[in-house]
Enzyme design. Structure first.
Site, PDB file in Angstrom:
ATOM      1  N   SER A 111       2.673  -7.518  11.574  1.00  0.00           N
ATOM      2  CA  SER A 111       1.738  -7.062  10.533  1.00  0.00           C
ATOM      3  C   SER A 111       0.530  -6.300  11.047  1.00  0.00           C
ATOM      4  CB  SER A 111       1.275  -8.238   9.668  1.00  0.00           C
ATOM      5  OG  SER A 111       2.341  -8.709   8.921  1.00  0.00           O
ATOM      6  N   GLU A 145      -1.133  -1.024   0.297  1.00  0.00           N
ATOM      7  CA  GLU A 145       0.164  -0.845   0.972  1.00  0.00           C
ATOM      8  C   GLU A 145       1.257  -0.509  -0.030  1.00  0.00           C
ATOM      9  OE1 GLU A 145       2.888  -2.624   4.510  1.00  0.00           O
ATOM     10  OE2 GLU A 145       0.735  -2.873   4.463  1.00  0.00           O
ATOM     11  N   ASP A 157       1.346 -11.059   4.205  1.00  0.00           N
ATOM     12  CA  ASP A 157       0.775 -10.471   5.418  1.00  0.00           C
ATOM     13  C   ASP A 157      -0.739 -10.294   5.303  1.00  0.00           C
ATOM     14  OD1 ASP A 157       3.402 -10.387   6.066  1.00  0.00           O
ATOM     15  OD2 ASP A 157       3.579  -8.213   6.117  1.00  0.00           O
TER      16      ASP A 157
END
Length: 371
Positions: A111, A145, A157
């Protein structure tokens, strides 16, 4: 770094167990790592965010009034997306200079993108004089994201990167987005993280395809039982309903339901210091990810098999989204060095190139230091 105002860090993460269930509403079991992204930041009094990196050449300057135009920037899209969505959520974003120093290996499944996103937002907040909520940071980073970088990720994450606690794992309920801490105590065992060194790219991988398959399973099952997500389905109930699903969709759902159960059992095992049970659950998780979810690939399988066959190892599995990245292994402290050597050799013989072993501690998520 004396001429910067703040030093901000956010952690990479491992997931001990609970893979590909965060977007199905499941509970997952991550921990933040000492591998992290560090941002050195100072206000610059302009209308721009100037980005530079210790590990990459060149720099990028982002216009505060034009955040939407950076989606194709290879290295700056995460920062641009975070600044844009943080601003959209009503937070002040000021012009600043940011120097990024990332020790989370890119493409490792640990991550790096979440560490970059979370530390970027925390840095923007620090420069603006805000003390934001870590949960809000994580949710905004996830949104960046998904909506900006195009990866349809779950919350794990970013949440682990923001909320990690030294020497603790988190049981994160991805449905309610709440967590509890569990002391990360392995007794006579050590956690060994190994990167298979196969590059992977989540946007281009089958990650989004797997999400669609689980969504299809949920849609079918909801016609027959009252569930809001696949994680709501008990193992016994799923066995009764499995005939409603076909082929790969049935396999994907079966992995999710059983993996949710494994998380509960693994957390209980760690709480009572039962490392053998924890190790067995890691092995079962990898087998399911290989056979039912099909996200491992020959490299991760070669690593896990080499680890599982070592006498000092009681469990090993892939961690992260798969298709490359890392395995985690529980190894007796007396056999760690022999384990590393043997697994490295077996892996190179199997795939033709070297793996990489990381030394990492379980660390805090976000840290903010005034310089």
């Amino acid at each position: 770094m004396n001429n910067y105002t703040y030093k901000i860090t956010a952690a990479g993460r491992i997931n001990i167990i609970g893979e590909h269930i965060d977007y199905c509403g499941g509970k997952v079991f991550p921990a933040a790592l000492s591998l992290c992204n560090t941002v050195y930041v100072r206000p610059n009094g302009t209308n721009r965010i100037n980005l530079s990196w210790t590990t990459l050449p060149g720099n990028v300057s982002l216009d505060l009034d034009n955040f939407e135009s950076y989606k194709n920037e290879t290295h700056a899209k995460f920062q641009a997306g975070c600044a844009y969505l943080w601003n959209q959520a009503g937070h002040k974003v000021l012009g600043c200079d940011m120097l990024m120093d990332c020790t989370v290996p890119f493409g490792s499944g640990l991550s790096s993108s979440a560490a970059i996103e979370v530390s970027t937002i925390a840095a923007l907040a620090a420069v603006a004089g805000e003390r934001p909520d870590k949960k809000e940071i994580a949710l905004t980073a996830q949104k960046a994201e998904r909506e900006y970088a195009g990866v349809n990720c779950g919350i794990m994450d970013q949440y682990a990167s923001a909320n990690g606690k030294k020497n603790h794992a988190l049981i994160l309920d991805c449905k309610s987005v709440t967590h509890e801490y569990v002391p990360f105590e392995l007794g006579d065992y050590r956690l060994v993280i190994i990167n298979c060194n196969k590059p992977h790219n989540l946007v281009e991988s089958k990650y989004n395809e797997r999400r669609k398959e689980t969504e299809k399973a949920l849609e079918i099952l909801q016609k027959h039982c009252e569930i809001s997500c696949l994680a709501d389905l008990a193992v016994e109930e799923f066995k009764r309903r499995k005939h409603l699903l076909n082929g790969k969709v049935a396999d994907r759902a079966e992995h999710v339901v059983n993996e949710c159960r494994r998380v509960t059992l693994a957390a209980e095992a760690m709480k009572r210091g039962d490392m053998l049970t924890l190790g067995r659950l890691l092995n079962e998780s990898h087998k399911s990810l290989k056979e039912l979810y099909e996200v491992t690939g020959k490299e991760l399988d070669a690593l896990a098999e080499a680890a599982q066959s070592h006498p000092s190892c009681i469990g090993s599995r892939m961690t992260g989204a798969g298709f490359g990245g890392c395995t985690i292994s529980l190894v007796h402290k007396d056999g760690v060095e022999h384990f590393k050597k043997t697994v490295s050799e077996k892996y190179k013989n199997a795939v033709g190139y070297d793996c990489k072993i990381y030394d990492a501690e379980i660390a805090d998520g976000i840290t903010v230091t005034k310089l």
